[in-house]
Enzyme design. Structure first.
Site, PDB file in Angstrom:
ATOM      1  N   LYS A 137      21.517  24.736  17.957  1.00 40.91           N
ATOM      2  CA  LYS A 137      20.914  26.028  17.192  1.00 40.91           C
ATOM      3  C   LYS A 137      21.868  26.812  16.820  1.00 40.91           C
ATOM      4  O   LYS A 137      22.982  26.719  17.036  1.00 40.91           O
ATOM      5  CB  LYS A 137      19.838  26.679  18.326  1.00 40.91           C
ATOM      6  N   TYR A 142       8.287  23.274  15.240  1.00 41.21           N
ATOM      7  CA  TYR A 142       7.714  23.877  16.502  1.00 41.21           C
ATOM      8  C   TYR A 142       6.325  24.194  16.348  1.00 41.21           C
ATOM      9  O   TYR A 142       5.651  24.965  16.966  1.00 41.21           O
ATOM     10  CB  TYR A 142       8.466  25.248  16.671  1.00 41.21           C
ATOM     11  N   ASN A 168      19.282  29.558  23.543  1.00 40.18           N
ATOM     12  CA  ASN A 168      19.520  28.451  24.548  1.00 40.18           C
ATOM     13  C   ASN A 168      20.384  27.395  23.615  1.00 40.18           C
ATOM     14  O   ASN A 168      20.338  25.906  24.213  1.00 40.18           O
ATOM     15  CB  ASN A 168      18.607  28.027  25.217  1.00 40.18           C
ATOM     16  N   HIS A 191      18.545  21.913  21.183  1.00 39.32           N
ATOM     17  CA  HIS A 191      17.094  21.380  21.201  1.00 39.32           C
ATOM     18  C   HIS A 191      17.317  19.862  21.375  1.00 39.32           C
ATOM     19  O   HIS A 191      18.143  19.154  20.801  1.00 39.32           O
ATOM     20  CB  HIS A 191      16.428  21.524  20.057  1.00 39.32           C
ATOM     21  N   GLU A 250      10.534  13.691  14.949  1.00 37.48           N
ATOM     22  CA  GLU A 250      11.510  14.803  14.463  1.00 37.48           C
ATOM     23  C   GLU A 250      12.973  14.305  13.793  1.00 37.48           C
ATOM     24  O   GLU A 250      13.034  15.072  12.810  1.00 37.48           O
ATOM     25  CB  GLU A 250      12.129  15.606  15.854  1.00 37.48           C
TER      26      GLU A 250
HETATM   27  P1  RTP Z   1      13.497  22.524  23.080  1.00 38.00           P
HETATM   28  O1  RTP Z   1      12.078  22.216  22.289  1.00 38.00           O
HETATM   29  O2  RTP Z   1      14.436  23.726  21.823  1.00 38.00           O
HETATM   30  O3  RTP Z   1      14.412  21.573  23.274  1.00 38.00           O
HETATM   31  O4  RTP Z   1      13.137  23.505  24.062  1.00 38.00           O
HETATM   32  P2  RTP Z   1      12.272  23.016  25.312  1.00 38.00           P
HETATM   33  O5  RTP Z   1      11.639  21.863  25.213  1.00 38.00           O
HETATM   34  O6  RTP Z   1      13.301  23.418  26.650  1.00 38.00           O
HETATM   35  O7  RTP Z   1      11.387  24.301  25.308  1.00 38.00           O
HETATM   36  P3  RTP Z   1      10.049  24.553  24.702  1.00 38.00           P
HETATM   37  O8  RTP Z   1       9.229  25.146  25.682  1.00 38.00           O
HETATM   38  O9  RTP Z   1       9.670  23.404  23.874  1.00 38.00           O
HETATM   39  O10 RTP Z   1      10.554  25.831  23.731  1.00 38.00           O
HETATM   40  C1  RTP Z   1      11.119  25.688  22.552  1.00 38.00           C
HETATM   41  C2  RTP Z   1      12.280  26.872  22.109  1.00 38.00           C
HETATM   42  O11 RTP Z   1      11.383  27.996  22.182  1.00 38.00           O
HETATM   43  C3  RTP Z   1      12.233  29.090  22.637  1.00 38.00           C
HETATM   44  N1  RTP Z   1      11.441  29.658  23.828  1.00 38.00           N
HETATM   45  N2  RTP Z   1      11.479  30.889  23.730  1.00 38.00           N
HETATM   46  N3  RTP Z   1       9.810  32.879  26.457  1.00 38.00           N
HETATM   47  C4  RTP Z   1      10.368  32.662  25.204  1.00 38.00           C
HETATM   48  O12 RTP Z   1      10.826  33.728  24.633  1.00 38.00           O
HETATM   49  C5  RTP Z   1      10.843  31.431  24.938  1.00 38.00           C
HETATM   50  N4  RTP Z   1      10.224  30.256  25.283  1.00 38.00           N
HETATM   51  C6  RTP Z   1      10.843  29.215  24.615  1.00 38.00           C
HETATM   52  C7  RTP Z   1      13.629  28.532  23.148  1.00 38.00           C
HETATM   53  O13 RTP Z   1      14.496  28.517  22.291  1.00 38.00           O
HETATM   54  C8  RTP Z   1      12.819  26.935  23.539  1.00 38.00           C
HETATM   55  O14 RTP Z   1      14.196  26.222  23.497  1.00 38.00           O
END
Ligand code: RTP
Length: 155
Positions: free
Chosen positions: A16, A56, A119, A122, A133
């Site tokens: 990212k 997303y 973070n 991804h 993707e």
């Molecule tokens: P990613 O898709 O980026 O690998 O992340 P992930 O599966 O671990 O998490 P996901 O729930 O799919 O969320 C995607 C990305 O959104 C951002 N996020 N911000 N509460 C918040 O502010 C929040 N929650 C999620 C993070 O960048 C997350 O990786």
């Protein structure tokens, strides 16, 4: 606990904008290389808003969605396709928990990040999403299905 997959899979990994800005590109790529996965696609890319929204789309209804889209489009990202046995789940383990404060030391987020909204990386969450993707972020000619020319110690 489910047994690890024995299937050759593909996953979409993306560094990212914060990972690029902080100079963590080499460090992050290195973790997947050292693990033994095969890099099949790699590019530095400024992500258009529409592509971030499509990627997303499952999170559209979340309150953090607008912030997430501006974060992902705030600077160049590094798009990668990786191939290997069980690569989808294994990459998620290497990456660590979504909230870096909950991510174990030794994982990318556990070692290198603090905030959920910053973070650094991804990884696709299922083999189906890996395929979806990679097709979304790469054009056909950008992917390279190469075979190792040395003995395949790992794959
Ligand atoms: P990613 O898709 O980026 O690998 O992340 P992930 O599966 O671990 O998490 P996901 O729930 O799919 O969320 C995607 C990305 O959104 C951002 N996020 N911000 N509460 C918040 O502010 C929040 N929650 C999620 C993070 O960048 C997350 O990786």
């Amino acid at each position: 606990h489910l047994a690890a997959s024995l299937e050759v899979e593909e996953t979409y990994i993306m560094i990212k904008p914060d990972g690029v800005q902080r100079g963590l590109v080499g460090e992050i790529i290195s973790r997947f290389e050292k693990k033994g996965f095969k890099l099949t696609g790699l590019k530095l890319f400024e992500c258009p808003k529409e592509l971030a929204e499509e990627h997303y789309k499952d999170l559209q209804s979340k309150s953090f969605f607008p912030n997430l889209i501006s974060y992902i489009t705030s600077g160049p990202v590094v798009c990668m396709a990786w191939e290997g046995v069980g690569v989808v789940e294994s990459a998620r383990k290497l990456i660590g928990a979504t909230n870096p404060l909950n991510a174990m030391p030794g994982t990318i987020r556990g070692d290198l990040a603090v905030q959920t909204g910053r973070n650094v990386v991804h990884g696709s969450d299922s083999p189906e999403n890996g395929i979806r993707e990679i097709a979304l972020w790469f054009k056909e000619g950008e992917l390279c299905k190469w075979a190792p020319t040395i003995d395949p110690w790992l794959n």
